[in-house]
Design a protein around this motif. Structure first.
Motif, short mmCIF file in Angstrom:
data_model
loop_
_atom_site.label_atom_id
_atom_site.label_comp_id
_atom_site.label_asym_id
_atom_site.label_seq_id
_atom_site.Cartn_x
_atom_site.Cartn_y
_atom_site.Cartn_z
N LEU A 152 0.75 -0.99 0.35
CA LEU A 152 0.03 0.17 -0.15
C LEU A 152 0.78 1.48 0.39
O LEU A 152 0.82 1.43 -0.75
N LEU A 153 1.96 0.72 0.66
CA LEU A 153 2.73 2.21 1.26
C LEU A 153 3.36 2.19 -0.32
O LEU A 153 4.17 3.70 -0.82
N GLU A 154 3.89 1.59 -1.45
CA GLU A 154 4.54 1.46 -2.34
C GLU A 154 4.00 1.99 -3.40
O GLU A 154 4.22 2.50 -4.00
N THR A 155 2.37 1.97 -3.19
CA THR A 155 1.94 2.17 -4.27
C THR A 155 1.69 3.18 -4.18
O THR A 155 1.12 4.42 -4.98
N LEU A 156 0.90 3.70 -2.57
CA LEU A 156 0.67 5.93 -2.17
C LEU A 156 1.80 6.38 -3.24
O LEU A 156 1.97 6.97 -3.48
N PHE A 157 3.71 6.13 -2.58
CA PHE A 157 4.03 7.28 -3.08
C PHE A 157 4.30 7.07 -4.92
O PHE A 157 5.39 8.09 -4.64
N GLN A 158 3.83 5.99 -5.07
CA GLN A 158 4.43 6.05 -6.64
C GLN A 158 3.42 7.02 -7.58
O GLN A 158 3.86 6.96 -8.29
N HIS A 159 2.40 7.15 -6.38
CA HIS A 159 1.53 7.94 -7.12
C HIS A 159 2.01 9.78 -6.70
O HIS A 159 1.02 10.53 -7.13
N LEU A 160 2.55 10.07 -6.16
CA LEU A 160 3.26 11.24 -5.49
C LEU A 160 4.09 11.87 -5.97
O LEU A 160 5.55 11.19 -6.12
N PRO A 161 4.36 12.70 -5.40
CA PRO A 161 5.94 13.97 -5.90
C PRO A 161 7.23 12.96 -5.38
O PRO A 161 6.57 12.93 -3.86
N ALA A 162 8.55 13.15 -5.99
CA ALA A 162 8.60 12.62 -5.08
C ALA A 162 9.90 13.10 -3.57
O ALA A 162 10.34 12.58 -2.56
N ASN A 163 9.35 14.53 -3.36
CA ASN A 163 9.61 15.44 -2.14
C ASN A 163 8.44 16.26 -1.64
O ASN A 163 9.07 15.68 -0.27
N ILE A 164 8.15 14.84 -1.18
CA ILE A 164 6.73 15.05 -0.46
C ILE A 164 6.90 14.22 0.92
O ILE A 164 7.68 13.26 1.40
N ARG A 165 5.91 13.88 2.00
CA ARG A 165 6.49 13.54 3.65
C ARG A 165 5.55 13.20 3.50
O ARG A 165 4.34 13.79 3.31
N VAL A 166 5.33 12.36 4.16
CA VAL A 166 3.69 10.86 4.35
C VAL A 166 4.13 10.81 6.11
O VAL A 166 5.43 10.34 6.20
N GLY A 167 3.02 11.11 6.68
CA GLY A 167 3.20 10.95 8.39
C GLY A 167 1.95 9.67 8.20
O GLY A 167 1.24 9.26 7.24
#
Length: 126
Positions: free
Chosen positions: A29-44
């Motif tokens: 789920l986290l891998e999928t999320l990061f594939q759809h987000l900009p590279a410099n974003i922080r996620v909690g």
């Protein structure tokens, strides 16, 4: 298992085929999320056993590309079941940028679709 945003909206769901929550469901789920987000974003990430997930990521190199962009915290309800050192590091009120998030969005979502569980349950493997 589901991944919800801060506003309790479902982003992705994973059909769990094995008994119990396995870490690979969260990792996918986290891998999928990061594939759809900009590279410099922080996620909690608020998760019941975020302390164990964080340790596994560091120890085995899971989510290595994104680990610097993830803030792990244990959901408030589960934090008090963890040991004191874990609470000091992973309690959302002790971590920056989590505020008063209660992390009950998943429970509210599961309750809203609870009538569908019996109809969607897998009864056999083909």
């Amino acid at each position: 298992m589901g991944l919800l945003c801060r506003h309790d909206r479902v982003l992705w769901l994973v059909n769990m085929r094995t008994a119990g929550e396995k870490q690979y469901y969260v990792l996918v789920l986290l891998e999928t999320l990061f594939q759809h987000l900009p590279a410099n974003i922080r996620v909690g990430v608020l998760y019941d056993i975020a302390c164990q997930l964080h340790r596994s990521c560091v120890k085995y190199g899971f989510l290595d590309r994104y680990l610097d962009h993830i803030l792990f915290a244990v959901s408030v309800f589960h934090a008090f079941g963890h040991r004191w050192p874990c609470q000091m590091i992973y309690h959302p009120l002790k971590c920056c940028r989590f505020g008063f998030t209660n992390d009950k969005g998943c429970e509210r979502f599961w309750h809203s679709i609870s009538k569908l569980i019996s109809y969607l349950r897998v009864s056999g493997v083909r």
